[in-house]
Design a protein around this motif. Structure first.
Motif, short mmCIF file in Angstrom:
data_model
loop_
_atom_site.label_atom_id
_atom_site.label_comp_id
_atom_site.label_asym_id
_atom_site.label_seq_id
_atom_site.Cartn_x
_atom_site.Cartn_y
_atom_site.Cartn_z
N THR A 142 -5.82 6.08 4.85
CA THR A 142 -4.67 6.07 3.95
C THR A 142 -3.40 5.92 4.76
OG1 THR A 142 -5.83 7.54 2.43
CG2 THR A 142 -3.44 7.37 2.17
N THR A 156 -7.88 -4.95 -4.61
CA THR A 156 -8.46 -4.41 -3.38
C THR A 156 -9.91 -4.85 -3.23
OG1 THR A 156 -7.01 -2.48 -3.52
CG2 THR A 156 -8.93 -2.29 -2.10
N ASP A 203 0.82 -1.21 0.00
CA ASP A 203 0.00 0.00 0.00
C ASP A 203 0.86 1.27 0.00
OD1 ASP A 203 -2.26 -1.54 -0.03
OD2 ASP A 203 -2.55 -1.49 2.15
#
Length: 697
Positions: free
Chosen positions: A637, A627, A447
């Protein structure tokens, strides 16, 4: 509210011009602004607009002259003082005298003071207008410096001479001693006020910069208010406000050299703010010129065609006279500094540079503002020939701009750069791809790796996508290759020995659903319509099933679900095992695809393939689908440490340094890219700090 509407329309005019000039780049921006200004004059706010000189000089000219002063070092002013005096005073007075005598001779009904008033109005030159008209040409550095130094102070010379001429018209007499003393008081007084104000403000700003935690919130507003305050104070003391703000600007230039690398954030922010502010004001200058033209045309219609032709003829002769005076001065001036501007007197280019300097005597909105500043009455009588003076001044402005716009591009060589825009884009793309690959190899978390990649790739900008068809084809080809890689990977020994056949087949079935409907470059109405139709059909089927089984309320649905789970307890464990296997396999596929696409990017870099935008598109679309498979709908995030971005931008610096050492890119391109990297790094670190601050809350 009218002031707000006026400012809003002017800003809209600037924005509109910036859009229009992209489609007609060969037409100088100044002329586009004038035309847009004429169009704005038809609005209710600007209908029958007449320039208010006092407000214009305070609100527009004062900050522009302050910025011009900041761009001139005190050392240069001291070295060039004698030539500045000759350019801004002696040449201006000589031009005014020649124009005044000519106007008085041709227009016998005009008195000499009236002719001198006209001469004073048309004396000021506009170096900004020259730059606008010659943006695509290579203006000689010496001539450009002479024009800048001339326009720095000759506005004040013209204003003082106009004031003297109006005084003579009102009193009916002129004393040379009184006039000279008045000139010295206005000029020297303005300079003294500007210098003293400048040093006081520099001391104040320096004290704030060294003592406050966030000095920019105080220093920048002070900087923006400085030219207005200094101009108003100087004019209140009946001295030259223009000379005062120029002097203050020069002192502020000294402040910048004193601070050097101290308070860098303040200096960088202040520079950006002033550059934006000055660009807008420079555009507004030409907009106001265009807005004022219909008022002048109205006066032309009122006085008749014959008189207008005579006045335009007079304006042409005035321009020719000023051209001759400027050329003779530049050609034969014996001051040592003139050789710096125009080269040695006996050199071939001296005569050429003198012609360029003479033609570059463009007159701008200051001339128009001075013309409109003429009073309607003087000595209890209507001001004689006021409308005719305004028409002549406007004609001189337009003639000087048109001749310069035509002649200078023919005389001067085209602007030459050491690189083309395509070469700059190619190098920037290579730089970003190099840094992206470096960071993807050292960041282990998927990520975080994707976030950093997206941030770096954004440096390319969407405007770099020029050949969309080629990128689309490359995207489709790479997507197909990646899907084949995933299929081969699922049937490799590395997967088959660790996962059950049912898990592999289920994942294969899921991944094959990634079809054209998920492709970025095939977005369109059909995809949107298909998705909407699919969702409506699914919702209808779901609703029909619940209605058929009499499950209306939320409680009824929960009871039915619990009953079903109790009856199928064995299958529930199978599904849990299947889900666990699918998620684990999905993570392995993600890592495998990341390495595969990284290898594709590395291979393209090694083979000097610059256009790699399609790789990023494939990476983003597949990552979005992965995802969805793991049903990760988290809105949080991951926060990227500032050190990661510092390392990423350092990789870009290293790439540019290596390209310069190998002689692949010129130093000018490297300097531009260094600036872009520095700005991107500053912005990204600020955003990272904000995210870290939110994460700590």
């Amino acid at each position: 509210m009218s002031a707000l509407y006026t400012l809003s329309l002017l800003v809209i005019g600037v924005i509109g011009t910036n859009i229009i000039k992209q489609f007609i780049p060969k037409i100088p921006e100044a002329f586009i602004l004038i035309v847009v200004g004429v169009l704005l004059s038809f609005t209710r706010i600007f209908n029958h607009f007449e320039l208010e000189p006092e407000f214009f000089m305070l609100a527009v000219i004062a900050p522009l002259m302050f910025l011009d002063g900041q761009q001139q070092s005190f050392k240069k002013i001291r070295q060039r003082f004698s030539i500045i005096l000759l350019l801004s005073v002696v040449l201006a007075v000589a031009s005014a005298a020649a124009v005044g005598v000519l106007a008085n001779w041709l227009e016998s009904s005009w008195s000499l003071p009236l002719a001198i008033a006209l001469a004073a109005i048309v004396v000021p030159t506009d170096a900004v207008a020259v730059k606008s008209l010659t943006s695509d040409t290579q203006m000689p550095e010496g001539v450009n410096e002479a024009l800048e130094l001339e326009s720095l102070f000759n506005d004040a010379t013209g204003l003082v001479m106009l004031d003297l001429a109006l005084s003579v018209l009102q009193k009916g007499a002129f004393s040379l001693t009184t006039g000279l003393m008045h000139f010295l008081f206005v000029a020297i007084g303005g300079v003294i006020i500007g210098i003293l104000s400048g040093f006081i403000l520099v001391w104040l700003r320096s004290s704030i910069a060294f003592r406050m935690a966030q000095p920019e919130t105080t220093i920048i507003p002070i900087s923006l208010l400085t030219p207005f305050a200094v101009y108003f104070m100087a004019e209140t003391w009946h001295t030259s406000g223009i000379l005062a703000v120029v002097a203050t600007g020069i002192v502020h230039n000294w402040e910048s050299s004193k601070l050097k690398l101290t308070s860098t954030n303040v200096q960088l922010t202040q520079t950006t703010v002033w550059q934006t502010f000055s660009n807008i004001l420079n555009s507004i200058v030409f907009l106001i010129l265009g807005i004022s033209l219909p008022t002048v045309f109205h006066e032309i219609a009122r006085i008749g065609l014959n008189v207008t032709i005579q006045l335009i003829g007079l304006a042409s002769l005035i321009y020719l006279t000023m051209f001759i005076v400027r050329f003779i001065w530049a050609r034969y001036e014996d001051n040592k500094s003139s050789e710096h501007f125009f080269g040695p007197r006996h050199a071939p280019q001296h005569n050429f540079y003198s012609r360029v300097f003479a033609i570059s005597g463009v007159h701008g909105t200051v001339t128009l503002a001075m013309a409109f500043s003429l009073p309607t009455h003087i000595g209890h009588q209507p001001f004689p020939y006021r409308e005719q003076l305004i028409i002549v001044a406007t004609a001189v402005i337009l003639i000087s701009m048109i001749i310069s716009a035509i002649a200078l591009p023919l005389m001067l060589p085209a602007q030459v750069t050491s690189y083309t825009p395509d070469e700059l884009n190619q190098t920037r793309n290579d730089m970003v791809d190099f840094a992206t690959l470096q960071m993807r190899r050292i960041i282990s978390d998927h990520d975080q790796r994707e976030i950093v990649t997206a941030q770096l790739q954004s440096q390319k900008g969407w405007h770099q996508i020029t050949d969309r068809e080629t990128i689309k084809n490359n995207y489709q080809s790479l997507l197909t290759d990646t899907q084949n890689f995933i299929s081969d990977y699922l049937h490799s020994d590395q997967v088959t020995t660790h996962y059950q056949v049912e898990v592999i087949n289920a994942y294969q079935k899921i991944i094959t659903r990634f079809d054209a409907n998920h492709q970025r470059l095939s977005l369109g109405r059909m995809r949107l319509l298909k998705r909407i139709t699919h969702r409506l059909a699914k919702s209808l089927k779901h609703t029909t099933w619940h209605l058929g089984h009499r499950q209306f309320t939320k409680k009824q649905k929960q009871l039915a679900r619990q009953k079903w789970l109790t009856q199928h307890a064995d299958k529930q464990q199978q599904w849990a095992d299947m889900k666990s296997g699918l998620l684990a396999l999905n993570d392995e596929v993600i890592n495998a695809v990341d390495h595969y696409l990284d290898d594709v990017l590395a291979n393209n870099i090694a083979n000097n393939h610059t256009e790699n935008q399609h790789i990023d598109f494939v990476r983003r679309d597949l990552d979005r689908y992965f995802t969805l498979i793991r049903r990760d709908y988290s809105k949080n995030t991951p926060v990227i440490a500032s050190t990661v971005y510092i390392e990423a931008f350092q990789a870009e610096y290293n790439f540019i340094q290596d390209q310069v050492k190998q002689g692949k890119i010129p130093a000018t391109m490297a300097s531009l890219l260094y600036t872009e990297i520095n700005q991107a790094q500053t912005l990204q670190l600020q955003q990272a700090e904000q995210l870290e601050g939110l994460g700590d809350q």
